[in-house]
Design an enzyme around this catalytic site. Structure first.
Site, PDB file in Angstrom:
ATOM      1  CB  CYS A  83      38.576  71.857  23.161  1.00  0.00           C
ATOM      2  SG  CYS A  83      39.685  70.762  22.254  1.00  0.00           S
ATOM      3  CB  SER A 142      15.355  47.207  57.967  1.00  0.00           C
ATOM      4  OG  SER A 142      15.556  48.584  58.083  1.00  0.00           O
ATOM      5  CB  ILE A 143      17.880  48.610  62.649  1.00  0.00           C
ATOM      6  CG1 ILE A 143      18.741  49.626  61.893  1.00  0.00           C
ATOM      7  CG2 ILE A 143      18.623  47.310  62.819  1.00  0.00           C
ATOM      8  CD1 ILE A 143      20.059  49.938  62.598  1.00  0.00           C
ATOM      9  CB  CYS A 148      42.841  66.605  22.461  1.00  0.00           C
ATOM     10  SG  CYS A 148      42.230  68.288  22.166  1.00  0.00           S
ATOM     11  NE  ARG A 183      18.634  45.535  53.495  1.00  0.00           N
ATOM     12  CZ  ARG A 183      18.423  46.648  54.189  1.00  0.00           C
ATOM     13  NH1 ARG A 183      18.796  46.711  55.453  1.00  0.00           N
ATOM     14  NH2 ARG A 183      17.883  47.705  53.624  1.00  0.00           N
ATOM     15  CE1 TYR A 209      11.704  53.141  53.929  1.00  0.00           C
ATOM     16  CE2 TYR A 209      10.898  53.338  51.682  1.00  0.00           C
ATOM     17  CZ  TYR A 209      11.185  52.566  52.800  1.00  0.00           C
ATOM     18  OH  TYR A 209      10.950  51.219  52.781  1.00  0.00           O
ATOM     19  CE  LYS A 213      20.727  53.078  58.985  1.00  0.00           C
ATOM     20  NZ  LYS A 213      20.916  53.433  57.555  1.00  0.00           N
TER      21      LYS A 213
END
Length: 722
Positions: free
Chosen positions: A467, A108-109, A454, A185, A63, A164
């Site tokens: 089971c 944001s940063i 069970c 945000r 991203y 962070k």
């Protein structure tokens, strides 16, 4: 969930996007504009999945590359940035919550995992503050970013360093010391009012203490501690639910619950790390950090004040070494100019402050620590051991659980809780434990002799374990009913996880047919139900008594029979009775049905318990729709792919139409595709694939003409019949 299911745009930067690009100087303006528009569309899509849905499909690093490329293109070609993701923090408020404006922007940063980018950030800080050699206040004569680190020796810029956190950012407002509201945000300017949920988090005080300011808006990070996350996932797996992928997804899903009581049951925590607005004045970042706990606000103790950027880099490197020992997830170190007067001088862009930078941590490798092993009970009673892990990146996907397959594999691996293990992904789908790297755990895991739900005895069939409790086992009963009403089954609205648990626990539903015996009076008396919701569910169940045959076969949970196989069975046999009576040889003649699947189908319908359930369903009026098998075979053997916006029908309707007449409808073009139907806005990648595979491309008009002239199918009439 696939990107297609979330209506992903046909865009090269959505799934598995490229992370290497031609230099900006080698790109012409037309190409730059086209690429920038595609990047904006893709980034908005990823923003929506990350900020709103908390379900990203690409790693953070990919991203960051896409966003950086878009910034470079906009800068180099002076492109219009109005409404661009580079000008705003991503995400839109959810419709279910009230939208609230923030008291101050929640920006944001900027970030990077490259140490030279961090040093470049430091150079920009010094240049903008007019600091040069020896801190004499004279601006450096060289261009920004070209001066060496030595030129800044002695300059007075201290950095406050903190982790962070990888959680959910929140604004919390206090007036006269009292909690007023909490907001996500969102898009940075406004977010969702999640006050009712945040009130349930114990580390968020409802009243401040000591000498608090009249007004205070603080920024915090809500998270789920790692140890609590593992325990919570264990509980989900044991009751038959899918575990969360990682603590951030668990946190994001929890704070967006419409029912605050659900949030209250989940182990959330919160660190506060910034003051957005206050009547109290501060001089430094570290002073804020020291003061917030005095008012009762929880802060993180893994912070440091350093006197130069190299100290900040060392801080991040120590965080890399220690992050596996922390009880919370971190994905970087935030480096802030400590002096708030200097921060004011540096200012901010529309997207990010110029006085802060995130030095990202490297992605974890495929090795991680196995924290627990829990046994999951499936619809058929099969017991599957699941490894719960410290989240780790495997092939670009964050993994927190892995299959151990069966007891025999556990013995062969010699795996134990606390071991360091290496993961692989089979067919790029479900991860599994490939080997034990360091066996220094608490001893090898012993598979149970009794069902963990069970307490019925466990039977072994070769390497598999089952089971013996049948539908008397709550996990098997609940999962069978859950599958029956799910979107992958009959898609009965109004029966979510909690309501289904309630019906089973109160004894109103002890088998699938019991669903059709529910009355408005039964439901309206239950906690959390009302007259309208009860009426809606009863009406939904009544309307589902004549489901499409393929949907009904899928809903029954026949082993190995998913939607595709169910459609093939329905088209071949036409009625439920014909499917139930078909022998293995007849079943093997059906597309998608081999020897193993045919045996599983025959065994399912031969089981006395399953026959009893089907008889009970029919007694209650459940009668799946029959299919005209003659009509259904007109397009037998053909495969269609649709792209673009069709006129007069949706893509799903077009796919259903050809499938009802025997064809297959797939989402991607391959050598097996017979026709690509390309309408307005057709995806370039599908057209390119069709050209490469020599697949005929039809317009919508040509597609309808083909069906009418070659196969005698009138699209309008077929839609009406459907």
């Amino acid at each position: 969930m696939s990107a297609d299911a979330r209506e992903a745009p046909d865009n090269p930067y959505v799934e598995d996007p490229p992370t290497e690009f031609d230099p900006v100087d080698d790109v012409d303006e037309t190409t730059a504009r086209e690429q920038a528009e595609q990047l904006r569309e893709a980034i908005r899509y990823h923003d929506r999945l990350y900020y709103r849905d908390a379900d990203p499909v690409i790693p953070d690093r990919d991203y960051d590359v896409l966003l950086s490329r878009l910034q470079d293109l906009e800068s180099a070609f002076d492109l219009d940035t109005d409404g661009s993701p580079t000008q705003r923090v991503g995400g839109e408020p959810l419709d279910e919550f009230d939208t609230v404006a923030h008291v101050a922007p929640m920006r944001s940063i900027d970030s990077s995992g490259d140490v030279e980018d961090v040093r470049e950030f430091d150079r920009r800080v010094h240049d903008r503050l007019g600091l040069s050699r020896g801190g004499d206040g004279v601006e450096n004569g060289g261009s920004e970013g070209q001066a060496s680190l030595d030129a800044y020796a002695g300059a007075s810029v201290d950095y406050f360093c903190e982790p962070k956190f990888d959680g959910v950012s929140v604004e919390v407002v206090y007036e006269e010391g009292r909690f007023v509201r909490a907001t996500t945000r969102g898009d940075g300017e406004e977010g969702d009012d999640i006050s009712a949920n945040v009130r349930t988090i114990r580390s968020v005080p409802l009243r401040l203490r000591d000498d608090y300011p009249e007004f205070l808006a603080v920024r915090g990070e809500i998270f789920m501690p790692r140890e609590a996350f593992q325990q919570y996932n264990r509980e989900r797996v044991e009751r038959g639910d899918d575990p969360f992928a990682n603590p951030r997804n668990a946190t994001a899903g929890t704070v967006r619950q419409l029912d605050p009581s659900v949030t209250a049951e989940r182990p959330l925590d919160c660190f506060f790390f910034d003051v957005l607005k206050s009547t109290h004045q501060f001089e430094t970042q570290h002073q804020r950090q020291d003061t917030l706990p005095e008012w009762g606000l929880k802060t993180n103790d893994r912070t440091a004040l350093v006197d130069d950027i190299e100290g900040a880099i060392d801080y991040r490197d120590e965080l890399v070494e220690d992050r596996d020992d922390l009880d919370y997830e971190v994905d970087g170190a935030v480096l802030k100019v400590d002096d708030l007067a200097q921060c004011d001088r540096l200012g901010s862009t529309s997207r990010a402050p110029r006085w802060a930078y995130a030095y990202k941590l490297p992605a974890r490798t495929e090795e991680t620590t196995l924290r627990d092993v829990v046994v999951q009970v499936g619809r058929t009673g099969r017991l599957t051991p699941v490894a719960l892990l410290d989240p780790v990146d495997v092939g670009g996907v964050t993994v927190s659980r892995a299959s151990l397959h069966n007891p025999e594999q556990i013995r062969e691996l010699g795996v134990g809780v606390g071991d360091r293990v290496r993961l692989e992904r089979a067919g790029d789908v479900i991860p599994y434990v490939a080997e034990v790297v360091e066996g220094d755990g608490d001893g090898h895991f012993e598979f149970p002799d009794a069902c963990p739900v069970c307490d019925s005895p466990v039977e072994h069939d070769g390497p598999l374990a089952f089971c013996t409790g049948g539908l008397g086992c709550p996990a098997q009963l609940r999962r069978a009913i859950e599958h029956y009403v799910s979107r992958g089954g009959l898609d009965i609205e109004g029966l979510g996880e909690q309501k289904l648990d309630q019906l089973v626990e109160t004894g109103l539903v002890e088998s699938i047919p019991d669903l059709y015996d529910l009355t408005v009076a039964d439901l309206a008396d239950l906690e959390g139900w009302g007259e309208r919701s009860a009426e809606n569910l009863v009406a939904e169940l009544e309307a589902a008594k004549e489901p499409p045959l393929d949907d009904f076969l899928t809903a029954l949970g026949v082993p190995e029979v998913g939607p595709t196989t169910a459609r093939s069975l329905a088209r071949t046999f036409g009625t439920l009775e014909a499917v139930m009576d078909a022998d293995e040889e007849q079943l093997r003649e059906v597309d998608d049905v081999g020897e193993t699947v045919a045996h599983e189908i025959r065994e399912f319908f031969d089981a006395e318990r399953n026959r009893e359930v089907l008889d009970a369903l029919r007694e209650r009026g459940v009668s799946p729709e029959s299919i005209d098998t003659e009509t259904g075979a007109a397009l037998d053997g053909l495969t269609f792919v649709f792209t673009g916006s069709l006129d007069g029908l949706t893509r799903g309707e077009a796919q259903d139409l050809v499938e009802r007449h025997g064809a297959n409808a797939t989402s991607s073009v391959s050598g097996n595709t017979d026709y690509l139907v390309a309408a307005d806005g057709a995806g370039r990648s599908k057209l390119d694939d069709a050209e490469a595979e020599e697949v005929p491309v039809l317009s919508q008009a040509e597609f309808e003409e083909l069906l009418a002239e070659e196969f005698g199918i009138d699209v309008a009439d077929a839609l009406d019949d459907g």
